[in-house]
Design an enzyme around this catalytic site. Structure first.
Site, mmCIF file in Angstrom:
data_model
loop_
_atom_site.group_PDB
_atom_site.id
_atom_site.type_symbol
_atom_site.label_atom_id
_atom_site.label_comp_id
_atom_site.label_asym_id
_atom_site.label_seq_id
_atom_site.Cartn_x
_atom_site.Cartn_y
_atom_site.Cartn_z
ATOM 1 N N GLU A 60 -25.846 40.900 23.214
ATOM 2 C CA GLU A 60 -25.821 41.077 21.932
ATOM 3 C C GLU A 60 -27.191 41.794 21.245
ATOM 4 O O GLU A 60 -28.120 41.005 21.362
ATOM 5 C CB GLU A 60 -25.720 39.862 20.981
ATOM 6 C CG GLU A 60 -24.382 39.140 21.129
ATOM 7 C CD GLU A 60 -23.281 40.023 20.535
ATOM 8 O OE1 GLU A 60 -23.462 40.490 19.669
ATOM 9 O OE2 GLU A 60 -21.998 39.555 20.748
ATOM 10 N N CYS A 115 -30.329 41.549 13.121
ATOM 11 C CA CYS A 115 -29.654 42.970 13.893
ATOM 12 C C CYS A 115 -28.704 43.688 13.068
ATOM 13 O O CYS A 115 -28.416 44.734 13.266
ATOM 14 C CB CYS A 115 -29.092 42.189 15.099
ATOM 15 S SG CYS A 115 -27.824 40.667 14.729
ATOM 16 N N TRP A 155 -36.418 35.078 18.700
ATOM 17 C CA TRP A 155 -36.943 34.129 17.799
ATOM 18 C C TRP A 155 -36.454 34.000 16.490
ATOM 19 O O TRP A 155 -36.613 33.229 15.813
ATOM 20 C CB TRP A 155 -38.407 34.492 17.537
ATOM 21 C CG TRP A 155 -38.661 35.973 17.304
ATOM 22 C CD1 TRP A 155 -38.834 37.056 18.264
ATOM 23 C CD2 TRP A 155 -38.555 36.629 15.955
ATOM 24 N NE1 TRP A 155 -38.936 38.128 17.598
ATOM 25 C CE2 TRP A 155 -38.595 38.244 16.081
ATOM 26 C CE3 TRP A 155 -38.145 36.160 14.796
ATOM 27 C CZ2 TRP A 155 -38.665 38.979 15.117
ATOM 28 C CZ3 TRP A 155 -37.969 37.136 13.756
ATOM 29 C CH2 TRP A 155 -38.589 38.276 14.071
ATOM 30 N N GLU A 174 -34.365 51.182 15.714
ATOM 31 C CA GLU A 174 -34.419 50.118 15.326
ATOM 32 C C GLU A 174 -35.609 49.763 14.622
ATOM 33 O O GLU A 174 -36.680 49.586 15.620
ATOM 34 C CB GLU A 174 -33.757 48.797 15.862
ATOM 35 C CG GLU A 174 -33.446 47.643 15.202
ATOM 36 C CD GLU A 174 -33.078 46.488 16.087
ATOM 37 O OE1 GLU A 174 -33.392 46.574 17.103
ATOM 38 O OE2 GLU A 174 -32.134 45.741 15.580
#
Ligand code: NAD
Length: 488
Positions: A248, A282, A149, A380
């Site tokens: 990715e 990211c 998103w 993360e």
């Protein structure tokens, strides 16, 4: 409430059901979204397969494809303010960021528009006198493009641009969180005049949509952006159709500051590196590695700057940080912060869920120097949380920087050119930014390795990923082919 439909085979359609999309700033539903399930996925893949094999698309020259992409670029540029409003409303990403990012997305389409008729084959100097052998670069087929998103228009441009330039057809799947901007973007694809089925835009949930699409026998290549856990599902699904993949994925990128660095630049870049997009990026520079002699000063400066960040309604141009996209994401992130404090990390600022509506989370800094195993240093987080550790020298900086399963981006601040070169060589990351952070361009490849995935987006090579090579042998001799069973 606004309604957003699926775009399949050149038509806008309701899906199997409608689901509500929430405004992250208020938590209230603001749009109804058409949901694709197996029947809609089948229909979209069939349309893309037909458009790949028959009709106007395969008959078009590469130059004509480039012109269509150029038209799309112009439409994206003209619609950028409207698309930015929709993305801000649907995802909470602030208007300042969506406006600037979508305007730049047009340049990605322009780059690949220009590249369409420069994807060349090759002639081989073959070791046989009466043969001509050459390689044709042909489109790989029907592509499933799957995006999360955050930054969806950007993340879909780096897939659609090269795929369409190469002559592929695409089923683009928007995330079920914040899908409205991509469904609105489909209107521009339609207006640009792509033949029906060349680009299809759908959204839906994992079991009935994403999983069906990635295992579908009609898919030849999967271009995926998302988290590593989902990527594992995607790879398992691709065991069904044996589609090629580019992944990715996430990052835990080190941001390394040596004592000789320009500290003002380093602080500004670090603030942007972790708090822009509310940390939902990211390439977020989520691990600050700072040389011990300047650590206390830099931490104090960062905490002061974090305290001045204007947090507010994402649609206000004065807002510098908005809410997180979903309540689920905030709960996960807060859980990691709490576990990290329990593991010995020191909360420098933030770390408390604010009262009131919306999925806001404050800029948070954790000093993990005494807690090298704290989860915030390794997982993360995809939010505005910076984990800090000090280092003594270059060797220690490298060891800590590379102590991660991810390998997407890295940042390095130093005025020592020789050291910069040594670090560039030794850092395990797909991108190294030196005395800068977060710069991107359609011309520069982007991607990582390890848990950050494989393949590159952006640049010339990305277009080749959407092609396959056909080897052609042509015999030039006038002599008849001899009978193979007559001994001479
Ligand atoms: P996610 O992995 O949960 O979802 C990504 C997409 O995959 C969504 O469209 C989702 O619907 C779909 N999906 C979910 N389950 C699926 C399944 N079983 N099969 C097929 N598709 C499925 O990711 P997210 O939480 O929405 O996004 C955040 C992640 O994306 C982070 O890890 C972030 O780092 C990563 N990301 C990477 C990049 C990059 O370019 N490297 C860019 C942006 C985000």
């Amino acid at each position: 409430m606004q309604r957003f439909e699926l775009y399949i085979d050149g038509e806008f359609l309701p899906g199997a059901a409608w689901f509500e999309s929430l405004d992250p700033a208020s938590g209230a539903p603001w749009a109804e979204i058409a949901e694709a399930r197996r029947a809609e996925v089948d229909r979209a893949v069939a349309a893309a397969g037909r458009a790949f094999r028959t009709g106007p698309w395969p008959a078009m020259s590469a130059t004509q494809r480039g012109k269509l992409l150029m038209r799309l670029a112009d439409l994206v540029q003209a619609a950028a303010p409207e698309l930015a409003q929709i993305e801000t409303r649907d995802t909470g990403k602030i208007l300042r960021e969506t406006s600037a990012q979508i305007a730049y997305v047009a340049d990605y389409y322009r780059y690949y528009a220009g590249l369409a008729d420069k994807i060349e084959g090759a002639h081989l100097p073959i070791d046989k006198p009466d043969m001509e052998v050459w390689l044709r670069r042909e489109p790989i087929g029907t592509v499933a493009a799957i995006v999360p998103w955050n930054s969806q228009l950007f993340l879909s441009a780096v897939k659609l641009g090269p795929a369409l330039a190469a002559g592929c057809t695409v089923v683009l799947k928007a995330s079920e969180d914040g899908p409205a901007p991509l469904l609105a973007f489909a209107r521009l694809v339609h207006e640009a005049g792509f033949p029906p089925g060349v680009v299809n835009v759908i959204t839906g949930f994992a079991p009935d949509c994403g999983a069906v699409l990635t295992a579908h026998p009609g898919i030849d290549h999967i271009a995926f952006t998302g988290g590593p856990e989902t990527a594992r599902h995607v790879l398992r699904a691709s065991a069904e159709n044996l589609a090629s993949t580019s992944l990715e994925l996430g990052g835990k990128s080190p941001f390394i500051v040596f004592a000789d660095a320009d500290l003002e630049s380093a602080v500004n870049a670090q603030i942007a590196g972790i708090f822009a997009a509310t940390g939902q990026s990211c390439v977020a520079g989520s691990r600050l590695l700072v040389q011990e002699s300047i650590k206390a000063g830099m931490l104090a400066e960062l905490a002061a700057r974090a305290g001045r960040i204007v947090i507010g309604a994402p649609g206000e141009m004065t807002t510098e940080m908005g809410p997180l996209c979903t309540a689920r994401q905030r709960a996960r992130l807060h859980g990691i912060v709490t576990a990290s404090v329990a593991a010995g990390a020191r909360l420098v600022c933030g770390g408390v869920i604010p009262e009131g509506p919306g999925t806001y989370y404050p800029p948070t800094i954790l000093d993990c120097s005494a807690a090298p195993e704290a989860p915030c240093l390794h997982e993360e987080m995809f939010g505005p949380v910076l984990s800090v550790v000090g280092f003594a020298d270059e060797e220690a900086a490298l060891r800590i920087a590379n102590d991660t399963a991810y390998g997407l981006a890295s940042g390095l601040f130093t005025r020592d050119l020789s050291r910069a070169h040594r670090m560039i060589r030794a850092l395990r990351a797909g991108i190294v930014w030196v005395n800068t952070y977060r710069a991107v361009s359609p011309i520069a490849p982007f991607g990582g390795h390890g848990l950050s995935g494989h393949g590159r987006e952006g640049g010339l090579a990305a277009a080749l990923d959407y092609t396959t090579v056909k080897t052609v042998w042509l015999r030039t001799s006038e002599e008849p082919i001899p009978d193979p069973f007559v001994m001479r």
